[in-house]
Enzyme design. Structure first.
Site, PDB file in Angstrom:
ATOM      1  N   SER A   3     -19.025-113.821   1.563  1.00 39.84           N
ATOM      2  CA  SER A   3     -17.998-112.849   1.485  1.00 39.84           C
ATOM      3  C   SER A   3     -17.128-112.710   2.584  1.00 39.84           C
ATOM      4  O   SER A   3     -17.801-113.154   3.585  1.00 39.84           O
ATOM      5  CB  SER A   3     -19.056-111.541   1.165  1.00 39.84           C
ATOM      6  OG  SER A   3     -18.019-110.444   1.512  1.00 39.84           O
ATOM      7  N   TYR A  57     -25.658-105.930   4.523  1.00 40.08           N
ATOM      8  CA  TYR A  57     -25.010-106.987   3.575  1.00 40.08           C
ATOM      9  C   TYR A  57     -24.199-108.106   4.349  1.00 40.08           C
ATOM     10  O   TYR A  57     -24.385-109.236   4.047  1.00 40.08           O
ATOM     11  CB  TYR A  57     -23.979-106.181   2.574  1.00 40.08           C
ATOM     12  CG  TYR A  57     -23.134-107.095   1.903  1.00 40.08           C
ATOM     13  CD1 TYR A  57     -23.701-107.427   0.582  1.00 40.08           C
ATOM     14  CD2 TYR A  57     -21.802-107.289   1.904  1.00 40.08           C
ATOM     15  CE1 TYR A  57     -23.176-108.418  -0.392  1.00 40.08           C
ATOM     16  CE2 TYR A  57     -21.283-108.023   1.090  1.00 40.08           C
ATOM     17  CZ  TYR A  57     -21.887-108.603  -0.111  1.00 40.08           C
ATOM     18  OH  TYR A  57     -21.121-109.295  -0.929  1.00 40.08           O
TER      19      TYR A  57
HETATM   20  N1  LIG Z   1     -17.842-107.870  -6.147  1.00 41.96           N
HETATM   21  C1  LIG Z   1     -17.219-108.176  -4.784  1.00 41.96           C
HETATM   22  O1  LIG Z   1     -16.398-107.593  -4.122  1.00 41.96           O
HETATM   23  C2  LIG Z   1     -17.972-109.393  -3.984  1.00 41.96           C
HETATM   24  C3  LIG Z   1     -17.311-109.817  -2.859  1.00 41.96           C
HETATM   25  C4  LIG Z   1     -17.660-110.689  -1.960  1.00 41.96           C
HETATM   26  C5  LIG Z   1     -18.821-111.594  -2.460  1.00 41.96           C
HETATM   27  N2  LIG Z   1     -19.399-110.900  -3.623  1.00 41.96           N
HETATM   28  C6  LIG Z   1     -20.879-111.675  -4.226  1.00 41.96           C
HETATM   29  O2  LIG Z   1     -20.569-112.244  -5.252  1.00 41.96           O
HETATM   30  C7  LIG Z   1     -22.119-112.075  -5.825  1.00 41.96           C
HETATM   31  C8  LIG Z   1     -21.870-111.676  -7.338  1.00 41.96           C
HETATM   32  O3  LIG Z   1     -21.797-110.370  -7.285  1.00 41.96           O
HETATM   33  P1  LIG Z   1     -20.979-109.241  -8.095  1.00 41.96           P
HETATM   34  O4  LIG Z   1     -19.975-108.342  -7.394  1.00 41.96           O
HETATM   35  O5  LIG Z   1     -20.568-110.321  -9.331  1.00 41.96           O
HETATM   36  O6  LIG Z   1     -22.058-108.143  -8.552  1.00 41.96           O
HETATM   37  P2  LIG Z   1     -23.212-108.407  -9.874  1.00 41.96           P
HETATM   38  O7  LIG Z   1     -22.431-108.028 -10.984  1.00 41.96           O
HETATM   39  O8  LIG Z   1     -24.219-107.123  -9.373  1.00 41.96           O
HETATM   40  O9  LIG Z   1     -23.804-109.616  -9.749  1.00 41.96           O
HETATM   41  C9  LIG Z   1     -24.932-109.962  -9.069  1.00 41.96           C
HETATM   42  C10 LIG Z   1     -25.976-110.585  -9.962  1.00 41.96           C
HETATM   43  O10 LIG Z   1     -27.074-110.952  -9.114  1.00 41.96           O
HETATM   44  C11 LIG Z   1     -28.283-110.957  -9.916  1.00 41.96           C
HETATM   45  N3  LIG Z   1     -29.419-110.731  -9.061  1.00 41.96           N
HETATM   46  C12 LIG Z   1     -29.534-109.632  -8.383  1.00 41.96           C
HETATM   47  N4  LIG Z   1     -30.707-110.122  -7.594  1.00 41.96           N
HETATM   48  C13 LIG Z   1     -31.468-110.838  -8.218  1.00 41.96           C
HETATM   49  C14 LIG Z   1     -32.559-111.610  -7.919  1.00 41.96           C
HETATM   50  N5  LIG Z   1     -33.521-111.219  -7.076  1.00 41.96           N
HETATM   51  N6  LIG Z   1     -32.895-112.688  -8.659  1.00 41.96           N
HETATM   52  C15 LIG Z   1     -31.819-113.171  -9.591  1.00 41.96           C
HETATM   53  N7  LIG Z   1     -30.747-112.786  -9.896  1.00 41.96           N
HETATM   54  C16 LIG Z   1     -30.511-111.503  -9.095  1.00 41.96           C
HETATM   55  C17 LIG Z   1     -28.188-109.698 -10.683  1.00 41.96           C
HETATM   56  O11 LIG Z   1     -28.717-109.839 -11.799  1.00 41.96           O
HETATM   57  P3  LIG Z   1     -30.193-109.004 -12.367  1.00 41.96           P
HETATM   58  O12 LIG Z   1     -29.910-107.712 -11.598  1.00 41.96           O
HETATM   59  O13 LIG Z   1     -30.180-109.252 -13.669  1.00 41.96           O
HETATM   60  O14 LIG Z   1     -31.020-110.213 -11.604  1.00 41.96           O
HETATM   61  C18 LIG Z   1     -26.235-109.980 -11.112  1.00 41.96           C
HETATM   62  O15 LIG Z   1     -26.163-110.422 -12.279  1.00 41.96           O
HETATM   63  C19 LIG Z   1     -23.031-111.600  -5.017  1.00 41.96           C
HETATM   64  O16 LIG Z   1     -23.525-112.537  -4.005  1.00 41.96           O
HETATM   65  C20 LIG Z   1     -22.089-110.757  -3.965  1.00 41.96           C
HETATM   66  O17 LIG Z   1     -22.356-110.483  -2.881  1.00 41.96           O
HETATM   67  C21 LIG Z   1     -19.089-109.869  -4.428  1.00 41.96           C
END
Ligand SMILES: NC(=O)c1ccc[n+]([C@@H]2O[C@H](COP(=O)([O-])OP(=O)(O)OC[C@H]3O[C@@H](n4cnc5c(N)ncnc54)[C@H](OP(=O)(O)O)[C@@H]3O)[C@@H](O)[C@H]2O)c1
Length: 251
Positions: free
Chosen positions: A138, A151
């Site tokens: 990120s 984070y």
């Molecule tokens: N949204 C943003 O603005 C943004 C910006 C930069 C980077 N990111 C990164 O993008 C990635 C995806 O995030 P998102 O924003 O798309 O949010 P999200 O919809 O919450 O996706 C995160 C996913 O990770 C899974 N997860 C969490 N803990 C886990 C575990 N212990 N084992 C296996 N799976 C796990 C969750 O599924 P379960 O809970 O069902 O396991 C969920 O499907 C993350 O790494 C986040 O830091 C997001």
């Protein structure tokens, strides 16, 4: 089949958000996609939306389970040529609410969870001398941001780790890269109470990642109108950085 034709991807955290959108985008392009996460109904729903999406349950914080799931994947579908270690978690932490449990949790998922995935995948990929691994980091990993310490530190660790291994692994035929998105509308960013500049949809984020797959650059970052501003901030001396970030965030 040449390795470049073997469109097999493994995406952790594929049941929602960016991982889900990426799974569906790759599916549209004819990839076989294996998604992983902890919540079966979410994974099942994504699999049902795609034509070539299957799922394997996985908690990325479980070291042994990572290897077991990866071995099952390889036995059933072959060795993927794209692995996206995307599973992640986020909770803001204001300085006045220091939370050690949160720090441990985010490290277990965002940093060590990715290390567990890498440890499972790397030996097979380096032996084959091909493959691409994307670490979902990120722009919050560029520099410390108010309320994002637990984070941001995990994401900074991923960038640093990948910087260290990028060249040696490239020499072994494996591309280790980072994805540094700005704000993407997901359940994680829904927790933010501030106005998020240049926010994009998960579909847009997935499109950018798919477009970046053919590049050999170390980093994918988007949307550039926002992330390049942060890149400039990253280069500033501390005094100026703290002054500007204070002005921008009011913290
Ligand atoms: N949204 C943003 O603005 C943004 C910006 C930069 C980077 N990111 C990164 O993008 C990635 C995806 O995030 P998102 O924003 O798309 O949010 P999200 O919809 O919450 O996706 C995160 C996913 O990770 C899974 N997860 C969490 N803990 C886990 C575990 N212990 N084992 C296996 N799976 C796990 C969750 O599924 P379960 O809970 O069902 O396991 C969920 O499907 C993350 O790494 C986040 O830091 C997001």
């Amino acid at each position: 089949m040449a390795d470049s034709d073997n469109k097999l991807a493994w995406i952790t955290g594929g049941g929602s958000g960016i991982g889900k959108a990426l799974a569906l985008a790759l599916d549209q392009q004819g990839w076989q996609v294996v998604i992983s996460g902890r919540t079966e109904p979410k994974l099942q729903a994504v699999a049902e939306q795609g034509r070539h999406i299957v799922y394997l349950l996985l908690d990325v914080t479980d070291r042994a389970q990572n290897l077991a799931v990866f071995n099952t994947l390889c036995e059933q579908y072959g060795l993927p040529n794209l692995v996206v270690l995307n599973a992640g978690d986020y909770t803001p932490m204001p300085a006045e609410a220091f939370d050690l449990d949160l720090i441990y949790r985010l490290n277990q998922v965002n940093y060590l969870g990715v290390m567990n995935g890498l440890a499972s995948v790397l030996p097979a990929m380096t032996a084959r001398q091909s493959g691409q691994i994307l670490l979902m980091s990120s722009v919050a990993g560029y520099r410390g941001l108010p309320d994002a310490a637990p984070y941001g530190a995990t994401k900074a660790a991923l960038i640093n780790f990948a910087e260290s291994l990028h060249r040696p692994l490239k020499a072994q035929g494996v591309m280790l890269r980072v994805v540094n998105p700005g704000f993407v509308t997901t359940q994680l960013t829904a927790q933010n109470s501030f106005k998020m500049p240049a926010q994009i949809t998960t579909t847009e984020a997935a499109k950018r990642i798919v477009q970046g797959l053919d590049s050999d650059s170390f980093e994918m970052t988007f949307p550039k109108r926002f992330t390049y501003v942060l890149k400039v901030l990253r280069c500033l001396p501390y005094r100026l950085y703290f002054f500007l970030i204070g002005k921008i965030t009011g913290k």
